[in-house]
Design an enzyme around this catalytic site. Structure first.
Site, PDB file in Angstrom:
ATOM      1  N   LYS A  45       0.697  -1.247  -0.132  1.00  0.00           N
ATOM      2  CA  LYS A  45       0.050   0.124   0.075  1.00  0.00           C
ATOM      3  C   LYS A  45       0.830   1.271  -0.054  1.00  0.00           C
ATOM      4  CE  LYS A  45      -1.779   1.778   3.944  1.00  0.00           C
ATOM      5  NZ  LYS A  45      -1.347   3.304   4.258  1.00  0.00           N
ATOM      6  N   ASN A  46       1.849   1.201   0.940  1.00  0.00           N
ATOM      7  CA  ASN A  46       2.624   2.613   0.968  1.00  0.00           C
ATOM      8  C   ASN A  46       3.669   2.530   0.186  1.00  0.00           C
ATOM      9  OD1 ASN A  46       0.990   2.945   3.026  1.00  0.00           O
ATOM     10  ND2 ASN A  46       2.609   2.558   4.632  1.00  0.00           N
ATOM     11  N   ARG A 115      -4.771  11.192   3.259  1.00  0.00           N
ATOM     12  CA  ARG A 115      -3.538  12.099   3.475  1.00  0.00           C
ATOM     13  C   ARG A 115      -2.499  11.854   2.249  1.00  0.00           C
ATOM     14  NH1 ARG A 115      -0.249  11.662   6.382  1.00  0.00           N
ATOM     15  NH2 ARG A 115      -0.259  13.852   7.309  1.00  0.00           N
ATOM     16  N   CYS A 139      -4.504  12.880  11.937  1.00  0.00           N
ATOM     17  CA  CYS A 139      -5.631  11.618  12.055  1.00  0.00           C
ATOM     18  C   CYS A 139      -5.368  11.033  13.176  1.00  0.00           C
ATOM     19  CB  CYS A 139      -4.854  10.500  10.826  1.00  0.00           C
ATOM     20  SG  CYS A 139      -3.294   9.687  11.390  1.00  0.00           S
ATOM     21  N   ARG A 144       0.588  14.823  12.275  1.00  0.00           N
ATOM     22  CA  ARG A 144       0.911  14.560  10.753  1.00  0.00           C
ATOM     23  C   ARG A 144       1.489  15.805  10.143  1.00  0.00           C
ATOM     24  NH1 ARG A 144      -0.870   9.386   9.580  1.00  0.00           N
ATOM     25  NH2 ARG A 144       0.833   9.187   8.065  1.00  0.00           N
ATOM     26  N   PRO A 145       2.253  16.624  10.574  1.00  0.00           N
ATOM     27  CA  PRO A 145       2.435  17.987   9.898  1.00  0.00           C
ATOM     28  C   PRO A 145       3.334  17.510   8.480  1.00  0.00           C
ATOM     29  CG  PRO A 145       4.031  17.534  11.709  1.00  0.00           C
ATOM     30  CD  PRO A 145       2.824  16.409  11.931  1.00  0.00           C
ATOM     31  N   ASP A 147       5.630  20.049   7.650  1.00  0.00           N
ATOM     32  CA  ASP A 147       6.653  21.118   7.454  1.00  0.00           C
ATOM     33  C   ASP A 147       8.018  20.655   6.740  1.00  0.00           C
ATOM     34  OD1 ASP A 147       6.666  19.344   9.973  1.00  0.00           O
ATOM     35  OD2 ASP A 147       8.236  20.682  10.322  1.00  0.00           O
ATOM     36  N   LEU A 148       8.358  19.368   6.840  1.00  0.00           N
ATOM     37  CA  LEU A 148       9.624  18.724   6.180  1.00  0.00           C
ATOM     38  C   LEU A 148       9.230  18.904   4.782  1.00  0.00           C
ATOM     39  CD1 LEU A 148      10.626  16.133   8.832  1.00  0.00           C
ATOM     40  CD2 LEU A 148      11.313  18.577   8.767  1.00  0.00           C
ATOM     41  N   ASP A 332       4.290   0.637  11.953  1.00  0.00           N
ATOM     42  CA  ASP A 332       3.170   0.095  11.487  1.00  0.00           C
ATOM     43  C   ASP A 332       2.877  -1.381  11.944  1.00  0.00           C
ATOM     44  OD1 ASP A 332       3.155   1.662   8.394  1.00  0.00           O
ATOM     45  OD2 ASP A 332       2.657   2.301  10.316  1.00  0.00           O
ATOM     46  N   VAL A 354       7.889   7.014  17.024  1.00  0.00           N
ATOM     47  CA  VAL A 354       7.443   7.444  15.748  1.00  0.00           C
ATOM     48  C   VAL A 354       6.374   8.573  15.726  1.00  0.00           C
ATOM     49  CG1 VAL A 354       7.163   7.318  13.287  1.00  0.00           C
ATOM     50  CG2 VAL A 354       8.589   5.738  14.411  1.00  0.00           C
ATOM     51  N   ARG A 424      -8.835   0.253   4.178  1.00  0.00           N
ATOM     52  CA  ARG A 424      -7.946   1.099   3.491  1.00  0.00           C
ATOM     53  C   ARG A 424      -6.698   0.653   3.198  1.00  0.00           C
ATOM     54  NH1 ARG A 424      -9.348   6.634   4.010  1.00  0.00           N
ATOM     55  NH2 ARG A 424     -11.269   6.929   4.386  1.00  0.00           N
TER      56      ARG A 424
HETATM   57  C1  EPZ Z   1       4.293   6.873   6.222  1.00  0.00           C
HETATM   58  O1  EPZ Z   1       3.819   7.955   6.758  1.00  0.00           O
HETATM   59  C2  EPZ Z   1       3.475   5.693   6.146  1.00  0.00           C
HETATM   60  N1  EPZ Z   1       2.304   6.326   5.169  1.00  0.00           N
HETATM   61  C3  EPZ Z   1       2.810   5.516   7.316  1.00  0.00           C
HETATM   62  O2  EPZ Z   1       1.902   4.281   7.188  1.00  0.00           O
HETATM   63  C4  EPZ Z   1       4.209   4.946   8.235  1.00  0.00           C
HETATM   64  O3  EPZ Z   1       3.648   4.857   9.469  1.00  0.00           O
HETATM   65  C5  EPZ Z   1       5.136   6.129   8.390  1.00  0.00           C
HETATM   66  O4  EPZ Z   1       5.545   6.552   7.017  1.00  0.00           O
HETATM   67  C6  EPZ Z   1       6.282   5.868   9.104  1.00  0.00           C
HETATM   68  O5  EPZ Z   1       6.844   4.538   8.552  1.00  0.00           O
HETATM   69  C7  EPZ Z   1       2.590   6.089   3.719  1.00  0.00           C
HETATM   70  O6  EPZ Z   1       3.600   5.875   3.195  1.00  0.00           O
HETATM   71  C8  EPZ Z   1       1.239   6.609   2.909  1.00  0.00           C
HETATM   72  P1  EPZ Z   1       6.776  10.082   8.194  1.00  0.00           P
HETATM   73  P2  EPZ Z   1       4.456   9.403   6.485  1.00  0.00           P
HETATM   74  O7  EPZ Z   1       6.794  11.330   7.503  1.00  0.00           O
HETATM   75  O8  EPZ Z   1       5.277   9.759   5.449  1.00  0.00           O
HETATM   76  C9  EPZ Z   1       6.818  13.692  11.696  1.00  0.00           C
HETATM   77  C10 EPZ Z   1       0.165   3.181   7.870  1.00  0.00           C
HETATM   78  O9  EPZ Z   1      -0.537   2.562   8.791  1.00  0.00           O
HETATM   79  N2  EPZ Z   1       6.940  14.571  10.453  1.00  0.00           N
HETATM   80  O10 EPZ Z   1       7.946   9.089   8.142  1.00  0.00           O
HETATM   81  O11 EPZ Z   1       3.407  10.478   6.995  1.00  0.00           O
HETATM   82  C11 EPZ Z   1       5.275  12.944  11.875  1.00  0.00           C
HETATM   83  O12 EPZ Z   1       4.668  13.544  12.454  1.00  0.00           O
HETATM   84  C12 EPZ Z   1       0.739   4.463   7.535  1.00  0.00           C
HETATM   85  O13 EPZ Z   1       0.299   2.342   6.745  1.00  0.00           O
HETATM   86  C13 EPZ Z   1       7.047  15.817  10.777  1.00  0.00           C
HETATM   87  O14 EPZ Z   1       7.233  16.220  12.087  1.00  0.00           O
HETATM   88  O15 EPZ Z   1       5.494   9.481   8.052  1.00  0.00           O
HETATM   89  C14 EPZ Z   1       5.810  11.440  12.470  1.00  0.00           C
HETATM   90  O16 EPZ Z   1       5.870  11.726  13.834  1.00  0.00           O
HETATM   91  C15 EPZ Z   1       0.641   5.132   9.153  1.00  0.00           C
HETATM   92  N3  EPZ Z   1       6.917  16.705   9.572  1.00  0.00           N
HETATM   93  C16 EPZ Z   1       7.152  11.271  11.828  1.00  0.00           C
HETATM   94  O17 EPZ Z   1       7.861  12.199  11.547  1.00  0.00           O
HETATM   95  C17 EPZ Z   1       7.013  16.311   8.363  1.00  0.00           C
HETATM   96  O18 EPZ Z   1       6.899  17.182   7.500  1.00  0.00           O
HETATM   97  C18 EPZ Z   1       7.342  10.063  11.031  1.00  0.00           C
HETATM   98  O19 EPZ Z   1       6.552  10.369   9.703  1.00  0.00           O
HETATM   99  C19 EPZ Z   1       6.687  14.972   8.218  1.00  0.00           C
HETATM  100  C20 EPZ Z   1       6.734  14.021   9.258  1.00  0.00           C
END
Ligand code: EPZ
Length: 470
Positions: A45-46, A115, A139, A144-145, A147-148, A332, A354, A424
């Site tokens: 999915k991801n 998202r 969510c 889920r910001p 900003d990066l 996950d 995380v 989903r």
């Molecule tokens: C991806 O989400 C996956 N979703 C998530 O899967 C997965 O849990 C996550 O990566 C971590 O492996 C998809 O790929 C569609 P991150 P993502 O950016 O990209 C913070 C599932 O159940 N962060 O690595 O949103 C964030 O808040 C889903 O299949 C910032 O602060 O994850 C989090 O605490 C859930 N600023 C941490 O980083 C940003 O700009 C990791 O988030 C981006 C992220």
């Protein structure tokens, strides 16, 4: 379950897992029995979701194969169709033609439901020099910001204003192209790494992403872009280098198997003391999960290059888990693994490092007889000898999966609500478990209807679940 040939509907991909039926149905599981046989793992999915957005980079036709049948994939198809892309699904193959992108404005109500549609911002900026993307919003598991993502695009020359919940990004007039840049990510965000890598493929010059995410889905996206002519080195390490090119050409690409679905089936086998065979898998993607299963006494054996066999353990031993970016233990897999540790002998601790709010399934597991105490982002688990079935709710995608595997081990009947989340992220999980001999079925939610009927006659609000996917 999937008709052989589903003709493209006007609003994108046909919704094969329509959330309407999911919202009103529940899973009933009669646990306490072993399962056995071979389960086929679907595409990730991801990876599939971000590859679909990545197809926007190509000014021609892309074919993406091994796409899982998920509500989120249908929704991503709707978003991309709204941007003017033509999509056609034929079984687990999606044909995408992005030669005509008619608008850079993604529909608000679709993006806030999925998202992952935010992934379109990088490709839209790279192709059109502008993008109006609604902020994905938070969510169940956290704020889920993004900003990066935004700071990285600004480093590449994009001007970004956020107003009325919309992220308005544009490349200043004249240049029309993003510029290669040296970007350091405060944390190895999967999404930010993917957004910036996609934007960099068509930028002018070289982009370096330091402290990049190393997840297998990042590598899959890089390989997809490389198959379209992108120049990317280092995907899968913490430093990715991209040389921008003028345009990307068509490709025909296979999505990697879903390591989280595979991990969930490993837990289903371990928690029911069963022997299962899973394929296709990429064992190296599951190394953290296989290592932890080994620690608690559950043997997982590689058979050939893309097959795993899990064998029953006499005793499940307690252990500790820290969720971390890859190659650490995947967040996950945290919820399903908690179901397993709740039945281990001894005390375990899970630290969710995380996401800030991803331990809500602990209280649902306690309804089944688990003994788990949550303090901050840590769960303190005292192993119990058995679960007994009860009505439980999945509070996010992976929490719902945790309820399913827990129900397989619980004596008696477990009713699981929250299928809008489950559908989903899992491709026919209940059907695949049925084929392994589990006593599980999807039924209309009669109790909930009764509850709602009661609600109509009283002040208590109905339990409508507004769900946003991961
Ligand atoms: C991806 O989400 C996956 N979703 C998530 O899967 C997965 O849990 C996550 O990566 C971590 O492996 C998809 O790929 C569609 P991150 P993502 O950016 O990209 C913070 C599932 O159940 N962060 O690595 O949103 C964030 O808040 C889903 O299949 C910032 O602060 O994850 C989090 O605490 C859930 N600023 C941490 O980083 C940003 O700009 C990791 O988030 C981006 C992220």
């Amino acid at each position: 379950y999937m008709e052989d040939r589903i003709i493209n509907t006007s609003n994108g991909l046909p919704d094969t897992n329509s959330s309407q039926t999911a919202d009103s149905s529940v899973l009933k599981v009669w646990g306490g029995r072993t399962i056995d046989g071979h389960v086929t793992i679907s595409g990730a999915k991801n990876s599939a979701l971000v590859l679909m957005a990545g197809a926007l980079l190509c000014s021609g036709h892309c074919r993406i194969c091994n796409v899982p049948s998920l509500a989120d994939v249908s929704r991503m198809g709707e978003v991309l169709s709204a941007l003017g892309m033509r999509l056609e699904r034929n079984g687990n193959i999606i044909d995408i033609d992005a030669s005509e992108i008619t608008t850079s404005k993604a529909p608000y109500e679709l993006v806030t439901q999925l998202r992952a549609s935010f992934f379109a911002i990088g490709p839209l900026l790279a192709r059109l020099g502008e993008a109006q993307m609604p902020l994905p919003g938070g969510c169940a598991i956290g704020a889920r910001p993004v900003d990066l993502h935004v700071r990285g695009l600004q480093a590449m020359g994009a001007e970004v204003q956020i107003e009325h919940g919309i992220c308005n990004a544009r490349v200043p007039d004249g240049s029309g192209r993003l510029k290669g840049a040296k970007i350091y990510l405060d944390l190895p965000s999967v999404g930010a790494t993917e957004t910036l890598m996609m934007a960099a493929t068509l930028a002018d010059g070289e982009t370096v992403i330091e402290n990049a995410a190393q997840e297998p889905e990042v590598v899959d996206l890089a390989n997809f872009c490389i198959s379209m002519g992108a120049q990317i080195q280092g995907a899968g390490t913490s430093k990715i280098v991209i040389q921008g090119v003028a345009q990307l050409h068509s490709t025909d690409y296979n999505v990697i198997p879903d390591r989280i679905e595979a991990g969930t089936f490993l837990i289903a086998g371990a928690i029911t003391r069963s022997e299962l065979v899973l394929s296709p898998v990429m064992p190296e993607h599951l190394m953290p999960v296989i290592a932890k299963l080994g620690e608690i006494g559950v043997p997982v054996i590689e058979e050939g290059s893309n097959c795993l066999r899990i064998k029953p353990a006499e005793v499940l031993k307690a252990t500790d888990i820290n969720t971390m970016p890859h190659p650490g233990f995947p967040t996950d897999m945290q919820a399903p693994f908690m179901s397993l540790l709740a039945l281990a002998e001894g005390d375990s601790i899970i630290n969710e490092k995380v996401f800030e709010n991803r331990l809500r399934h602990a209280s649902e597991l306690n309804r089944l007889g688990a003994d788990i105490r949550v303090k901050g982002n840590s769960a303190f688990i005292k192993g119990v000898s058995a679960f007994s079935g009860a009505p439980v709710e999945g509070t996010d995608l992976r929490a719902a999966a945790a309820m399913v595997v827990a129900g397989l081990a619980a004596s008696g009947e477990t009713t699981i609500r929250g299928l809008n989340y489950l559908d989903r992220g899992y491709d026919r999980l209940d059907l695949k478990l049925q084929q392994l001999g589990a006593k599980i079925e999807r039924v209309e939610d009669t109790e909930a209807d009764a509850l709602n009927l009661g609600a109509e006659n009283s002040a208590t609000p109905s339990n409508g679940s507004a769900s946003v996917s991961g």
